[in-house]
Design an enzyme around this catalytic site. Structure first.
Site, PDB file in Angstrom:
ATOM      1  N   THR A  94       0.864  -1.185   0.000  1.00 32.14           N
ATOM      2  CA  THR A  94       0.000   0.000   0.000  1.00 32.14           C
ATOM      3  C   THR A  94       0.895   1.227   0.000  1.00 32.14           C
ATOM      4  O   THR A  94       1.528   1.532   1.015  1.00 32.14           O
ATOM      5  CB  THR A  94      -0.914   0.003   1.237  1.00 32.14           C
ATOM      6  OG1 THR A  94      -1.707  -1.190   1.233  1.00 32.14           O
ATOM      7  CG2 THR A  94      -1.835   1.218   1.229  1.00 32.14           C
ATOM      8  N   LYS A 170      -7.104   0.979  -3.287  1.00 30.11           N
ATOM      9  CA  LYS A 170      -6.715   0.414  -1.983  1.00 30.11           C
ATOM     10  C   LYS A 170      -6.805   1.469  -0.883  1.00 30.11           C
ATOM     11  O   LYS A 170      -7.278   1.202   0.222  1.00 30.11           O
ATOM     12  CB  LYS A 170      -5.290  -0.148  -2.062  1.00 30.11           C
ATOM     13  CG  LYS A 170      -4.751  -0.668  -0.720  1.00 30.11           C
ATOM     14  CD  LYS A 170      -5.603  -1.781  -0.146  1.00 30.11           C
ATOM     15  CE  LYS A 170      -5.239  -2.128   1.302  1.00 30.11           C
ATOM     16  NZ  LYS A 170      -3.899  -2.656   1.478  1.00 30.11           N
ATOM     17  N   LYS A 239      -0.994   5.931   8.624  1.00 33.99           N
ATOM     18  CA  LYS A 239      -0.271   6.129   7.357  1.00 33.99           C
ATOM     19  C   LYS A 239      -1.225   6.077   6.169  1.00 33.99           C
ATOM     20  O   LYS A 239      -1.170   6.932   5.273  1.00 33.99           O
ATOM     21  CB  LYS A 239       0.808   5.051   7.226  1.00 33.99           C
ATOM     22  CG  LYS A 239       1.662   5.128   5.971  1.00 33.99           C
ATOM     23  CD  LYS A 239       1.218   4.166   4.884  1.00 33.99           C
ATOM     24  CE  LYS A 239       1.419   2.728   5.273  1.00 33.99           C
ATOM     25  NZ  LYS A 239       1.058   1.803   4.168  1.00 33.99           N
TER      26      LYS A 239
END
EC number: 1.1.1.31
Length: 292
Positions: A94, A170, A239
Protein backbone atom coordinates in the site's frame (compact mmCIF):
# COMPACT_ATOMS: atom_id res chain seq x y z
CA UNK A 1 9.63 -18.68 -13.81
CA UNK A 2 12.15 -17.10 -11.44
CA UNK A 3 10.57 -14.96 -8.74
CA UNK A 4 12.25 -12.40 -6.51
CA UNK A 5 10.36 -11.46 -3.34
CA UNK A 6 11.16 -8.36 -1.28
CA UNK A 7 9.63 -7.94 2.17
CA UNK A 8 8.85 -10.90 4.44
CA UNK A 9 6.86 -9.07 7.09
CA UNK A 10 3.51 -9.99 8.59
CA UNK A 11 1.86 -10.28 5.17
CA UNK A 12 4.84 -10.87 2.92
CA UNK A 13 6.06 -14.05 4.57
CA UNK A 14 2.90 -16.13 4.13
CA UNK A 15 2.53 -14.85 0.58
CA UNK A 16 6.07 -15.85 -0.33
CA UNK A 17 5.65 -19.17 1.46
CA UNK A 18 2.56 -19.96 -0.62
CA UNK A 19 4.53 -19.34 -3.81
CA UNK A 20 7.29 -21.69 -2.63
CA UNK A 21 4.74 -24.36 -1.72
CA UNK A 22 3.18 -23.95 -5.17
CA UNK A 23 6.50 -24.99 -6.69
CA UNK A 24 7.87 -21.64 -7.81
CA UNK A 25 11.58 -20.80 -7.57
CA UNK A 26 11.70 -17.89 -5.11
CA UNK A 27 14.73 -15.82 -4.12
CA UNK A 28 13.87 -13.61 -1.15
CA UNK A 29 15.23 -10.62 0.72
CA UNK A 30 14.11 -9.00 3.95
CA UNK A 31 15.66 -6.27 6.06
CA UNK A 32 15.98 -8.64 9.04
CA UNK A 33 17.41 -12.08 8.26
CA UNK A 34 15.23 -14.35 10.42
CA UNK A 35 12.21 -14.48 8.04
CA UNK A 36 14.55 -15.20 5.11
CA UNK A 37 15.99 -18.16 7.02
CA UNK A 38 12.48 -19.44 7.75
CA UNK A 39 11.53 -19.17 4.08
CA UNK A 40 14.78 -20.84 3.01
CA UNK A 41 13.84 -23.78 5.22
CA UNK A 42 10.75 -24.17 3.03
CA UNK A 43 12.87 -24.24 -0.14
CA UNK A 44 13.46 -20.62 -1.12
CA UNK A 45 16.83 -19.06 -1.90
CA UNK A 46 18.15 -16.33 0.38
CA UNK A 47 19.45 -13.03 -0.98
CA UNK A 48 21.70 -10.66 0.94
CA UNK A 49 20.45 -7.52 -0.84
CA UNK A 50 17.41 -6.42 -2.84
CA UNK A 51 19.58 -6.22 -5.96
CA UNK A 52 20.80 -9.78 -5.49
CA UNK A 53 17.22 -10.99 -5.17
CA UNK A 54 16.15 -9.17 -8.33
CA UNK A 55 19.06 -10.25 -10.53
CA UNK A 56 17.89 -12.61 -13.32
CA UNK A 57 14.32 -12.62 -11.98
CA UNK A 58 11.42 -12.90 -14.39
CA UNK A 59 9.05 -11.38 -11.83
CA UNK A 60 9.84 -9.22 -8.81
CA UNK A 61 7.16 -9.09 -6.12
CA UNK A 62 7.50 -6.47 -3.39
CA UNK A 63 5.48 -6.30 -0.19
CA UNK A 64 7.15 -3.53 1.80
CA UNK A 65 5.85 -1.43 4.67
CA UNK A 66 5.51 2.03 3.15
CA UNK A 67 6.80 4.55 0.62
CA UNK A 68 10.17 4.91 2.32
CA UNK A 69 10.84 1.19 2.49
CA UNK A 70 9.73 0.77 -1.11
CA UNK A 71 11.96 3.57 -2.41
CA UNK A 72 14.93 2.39 -0.36
CA UNK A 73 14.72 -1.20 -1.56
CA UNK A 74 13.83 -0.57 -5.20
CA UNK A 75 15.86 2.53 -5.94
CA UNK A 76 18.58 3.12 -3.33
CA UNK A 77 19.42 -0.57 -2.91
CA UNK A 78 19.28 -1.24 -6.64
CA UNK A 79 16.49 -3.80 -7.08
CA UNK A 80 14.96 -1.97 -10.05
CA UNK A 81 18.36 -1.45 -11.65
CA UNK A 82 19.09 -5.18 -11.31
CA UNK A 83 15.98 -6.24 -13.20
CA UNK A 84 16.51 -7.15 -16.83
CA UNK A 85 14.45 -5.44 -19.55
CA UNK A 86 11.28 -7.41 -20.10
CA UNK A 87 10.93 -8.42 -16.46
CA UNK A 88 7.78 -7.58 -14.49
CA UNK A 89 7.56 -5.89 -11.11
CA UNK A 90 4.40 -6.54 -9.09
CA UNK A 91 4.19 -4.07 -6.21
CA UNK A 92 1.69 -5.44 -3.67
CA UNK A 93 2.31 -2.84 -0.96
CA UNK A 94 0.00 0.00 0.00
CA UNK A 95 1.83 3.08 -1.25
CA UNK A 96 0.94 6.64 -2.17
CA UNK A 97 -0.53 7.54 -5.53
CA UNK A 98 2.36 9.95 -6.03
CA UNK A 99 4.95 7.20 -5.61
CA UNK A 100 2.95 4.88 -7.87
CA UNK A 101 3.09 7.47 -10.64
CA UNK A 102 6.81 7.99 -10.14
CA UNK A 103 7.56 4.26 -10.16
CA UNK A 104 5.54 3.74 -13.31
CA UNK A 105 7.71 6.25 -15.12
CA UNK A 106 10.98 4.81 -13.80
CA UNK A 107 10.00 1.29 -14.82
CA UNK A 108 8.98 2.38 -18.30
CA UNK A 109 12.35 4.07 -18.76
CA UNK A 110 14.10 0.78 -17.96
CA UNK A 111 11.84 -1.40 -20.09
CA UNK A 112 10.41 -3.19 -17.05
CA UNK A 113 6.65 -3.76 -16.79
CA UNK A 114 5.05 -2.39 -13.63
CA UNK A 115 1.89 -3.77 -12.04
CA UNK A 116 0.34 -2.38 -8.87
CA UNK A 117 -1.49 -5.11 -6.93
CA UNK A 118 -2.20 -4.12 -3.31
CA UNK A 119 -4.25 -6.61 -1.33
CA UNK A 120 -7.26 -6.80 0.96
CA UNK A 121 -7.06 -9.25 3.86
CA UNK A 122 -5.33 -9.89 7.15
CA UNK A 123 -2.63 -12.44 7.99
CA UNK A 124 -4.91 -15.48 8.23
CA UNK A 125 -6.33 -14.63 4.80
CA UNK A 126 -2.81 -14.34 3.35
CA UNK A 127 -1.86 -17.70 4.88
CA UNK A 128 -4.87 -19.32 3.24
CA UNK A 129 -4.09 -17.76 -0.15
CA UNK A 130 -7.49 -16.07 -0.12
CA UNK A 131 -6.54 -12.41 -0.51
CA UNK A 132 -8.50 -10.06 -2.73
CA UNK A 133 -5.99 -8.45 -5.09
CA UNK A 134 -6.59 -4.99 -6.57
CA UNK A 135 -4.55 -4.94 -9.77
CA UNK A 136 -3.81 -2.34 -12.42
CA UNK A 137 -1.27 -2.25 -15.23
CA UNK A 138 -0.77 -3.26 -18.84
CA UNK A 139 -2.94 -6.21 -19.86
CA UNK A 140 -0.02 -8.28 -21.14
CA UNK A 141 1.87 -7.95 -17.86
CA UNK A 142 -1.24 -8.71 -15.81
CA UNK A 143 -1.90 -11.83 -17.85
CA UNK A 144 1.68 -13.02 -17.39
CA UNK A 145 1.56 -12.77 -13.60
CA UNK A 146 -2.03 -13.97 -13.14
CA UNK A 147 -0.94 -17.55 -12.25
CA UNK A 148 1.09 -16.11 -9.37
CA UNK A 149 -1.80 -13.94 -8.23
CA UNK A 150 -4.05 -17.01 -8.32
CA UNK A 151 -1.76 -18.65 -5.74
CA UNK A 152 -1.94 -15.61 -3.48
CA UNK A 153 -5.59 -14.62 -3.75
CA UNK A 154 -9.14 -15.81 -4.25
CA UNK A 155 -9.87 -13.07 -6.80
CA UNK A 156 -7.96 -10.49 -8.80
CA UNK A 157 -9.92 -7.31 -9.41
CA UNK A 158 -8.55 -5.72 -12.59
CA UNK A 159 -9.11 -2.01 -12.16
CA UNK A 160 -7.39 -0.37 -15.12
CA UNK A 161 -4.24 0.08 -17.16
CA UNK A 162 -2.65 2.77 -14.96
CA UNK A 163 -0.94 1.32 -11.85
CA UNK A 164 -1.94 4.25 -9.64
CA UNK A 165 -5.60 3.31 -10.13
CA UNK A 166 -5.08 0.21 -7.98
CA UNK A 167 -3.35 2.25 -5.30
CA UNK A 168 -6.17 4.79 -5.26
CA UNK A 169 -8.69 1.97 -4.85
CA UNK A 170 -6.71 0.41 -1.98
CA UNK A 171 -6.44 3.74 -0.17
CA UNK A 172 -10.19 4.27 -0.64
CA UNK A 173 -10.88 0.82 0.82
CA UNK A 174 -8.63 1.42 3.82
CA UNK A 175 -10.29 4.79 4.35
CA UNK A 176 -13.63 2.95 4.49
CA UNK A 177 -12.22 0.45 6.99
CA UNK A 178 -10.90 3.27 9.16
CA UNK A 179 -14.32 4.92 8.96
CA UNK A 180 -16.00 1.70 10.10
CA UNK A 181 -13.64 1.35 13.07
CA UNK A 182 -14.07 5.01 13.96
CA UNK A 183 -17.86 4.77 13.77
CA UNK A 184 -17.93 1.65 15.96
CA UNK A 185 -15.57 3.27 18.45
CA UNK A 186 -17.80 6.32 18.91
CA UNK A 187 -20.99 4.23 18.89
CA UNK A 188 -19.59 2.02 21.66
CA UNK A 189 -18.66 5.10 23.68
CA UNK A 190 -22.21 6.38 23.20
CA UNK A 191 -23.96 3.26 24.47
CA UNK A 192 -21.52 2.92 27.36
CA UNK A 193 -22.44 6.47 28.29
CA UNK A 194 -25.92 5.08 28.95
CA UNK A 195 -24.74 2.07 30.91
CA UNK A 196 -25.01 -0.51 28.13
CA UNK A 197 -22.56 -3.39 27.75
CA UNK A 198 -20.34 -2.85 24.70
CA UNK A 199 -20.01 -6.57 23.92
CA UNK A 200 -23.78 -6.95 23.74
CA UNK A 201 -24.08 -3.87 21.55
CA UNK A 202 -21.38 -5.10 19.15
CA UNK A 203 -23.18 -8.45 18.92
CA UNK A 204 -26.42 -6.63 18.10
CA UNK A 205 -24.77 -4.44 15.46
CA UNK A 206 -22.81 -7.19 13.73
CA UNK A 207 -25.74 -9.60 13.72
CA UNK A 208 -28.12 -7.13 12.07
CA UNK A 209 -27.36 -3.97 10.11
CA UNK A 210 -23.56 -4.40 10.11
CA UNK A 211 -23.09 -8.13 9.51
CA UNK A 212 -19.93 -7.64 7.43
CA UNK A 213 -16.37 -8.93 7.92
CA UNK A 214 -14.84 -5.55 8.81
CA UNK A 215 -17.46 -4.82 11.46
CA UNK A 216 -17.44 -8.37 12.81
CA UNK A 217 -13.66 -8.70 13.04
CA UNK A 218 -12.76 -5.29 14.40
CA UNK A 219 -15.99 -5.12 16.42
CA UNK A 220 -15.14 -8.31 18.29
CA UNK A 221 -11.67 -6.96 19.07
CA UNK A 222 -13.24 -3.77 20.44
CA UNK A 223 -15.74 -5.77 22.51
CA UNK A 224 -12.98 -7.96 23.96
CA UNK A 225 -10.39 -5.16 24.37
CA UNK A 226 -8.12 -7.45 22.36
CA UNK A 227 -5.50 -5.37 20.61
CA UNK A 228 -2.47 -7.68 20.62
CA UNK A 229 -1.05 -9.26 18.62
CA UNK A 230 -1.80 -6.66 15.98
CA UNK A 231 -3.19 -7.94 12.71
CA UNK A 232 -2.74 -4.44 11.30
CA UNK A 233 -1.10 -1.78 13.43
CA UNK A 234 -2.84 1.48 14.31
CA UNK A 235 0.26 3.36 13.14
CA UNK A 236 -0.13 1.83 9.68
CA UNK A 237 -3.78 2.85 9.72
CA UNK A 238 -2.70 6.44 10.26
CA UNK A 239 -0.27 6.13 7.36
CA UNK A 240 -3.05 4.97 5.05
CA UNK A 241 -5.49 7.68 6.15
CA UNK A 242 -2.80 10.28 5.46
CA UNK A 243 -2.15 8.77 2.03
CA UNK A 244 -5.87 8.88 1.27
CA UNK A 245 -5.94 12.56 2.21
CA UNK A 246 -2.94 13.22 -0.06
CA UNK A 247 -4.60 11.35 -2.93
CA UNK A 248 -7.79 13.32 -2.41
CA UNK A 249 -5.90 16.61 -2.48
CA UNK A 250 -4.14 15.65 -5.71
CA UNK A 251 -7.48 14.86 -7.37
CA UNK A 252 -9.28 17.83 -5.77
CA UNK A 253 -11.54 15.49 -3.79
CA UNK A 254 -12.34 16.65 -0.23
CA UNK A 255 -12.30 13.87 2.39
CA UNK A 256 -13.72 15.52 5.49
CA UNK A 257 -14.23 12.23 7.35
CA UNK A 258 -10.59 11.32 6.74
CA UNK A 259 -9.47 14.54 8.41
CA UNK A 260 -11.38 13.64 11.58
CA UNK A 261 -10.05 10.08 11.47
CA UNK A 262 -6.48 11.34 11.14
CA UNK A 263 -6.84 13.26 14.42
CA UNK A 264 -8.33 10.20 16.15
CA UNK A 265 -5.34 8.13 15.02
CA UNK A 266 -2.91 10.80 16.20
CA UNK A 267 -4.59 10.65 19.61
CA UNK A 268 -3.80 6.94 19.72
CA UNK A 269 -0.17 7.46 18.77
CA UNK A 270 0.15 10.25 21.36
CA UNK A 271 -0.85 7.68 23.99
CA UNK A 272 1.71 5.12 22.81
CA UNK A 273 -0.80 2.86 21.04
CA UNK A 274 0.64 2.85 17.54
CA UNK A 275 1.88 -0.74 17.90
CA UNK A 276 -1.58 -2.04 18.83
CA UNK A 277 -4.19 -3.40 16.43
CA UNK A 278 -6.22 -0.91 14.41
CA UNK A 279 -9.21 -1.70 16.65
CA UNK A 280 -7.40 0.16 19.46
CA UNK A 281 -8.74 3.31 17.83
CA UNK A 282 -11.66 2.67 20.21
CA UNK A 283 -9.43 3.68 23.12
CA UNK A 284 -9.16 7.22 21.76
CA UNK A 285 -12.94 7.51 21.57
CA UNK A 286 -13.26 6.16 25.11
CA UNK A 287 -10.75 8.70 26.38
CA UNK A 288 -12.59 11.55 24.69
CA UNK A 289 -15.79 10.40 26.41
CA UNK A 290 -14.07 10.24 29.82
CA UNK A 291 -14.48 6.46 29.94
CA UNK A 292 -10.83 5.41 29.95
Amino acid sequence: MKIAFLGLGTMGFPMAANLVRAGYAVRAWNRSPAPVERLAALGAQAAATPAEAAADADVLISMLADDDATETSLLDAGALAALRPGAIHVNMATISVALALRLAGLHQARGVAYVAAPVLGRVNVAEAGQLNILAAGEEQALAAVQPLLDVLGQKTWRLGRQPEQANAAKLAMNFMIASAIGAMSEAVALVQGYGLDKAGFIELATSTAFAAPVYKGYGQAIADDRFEPAGFKLALGLKDVRLALEAGEQAHVPLSLASALRDLHIDGLAHGEGHLDWAALSRASARRAGQA
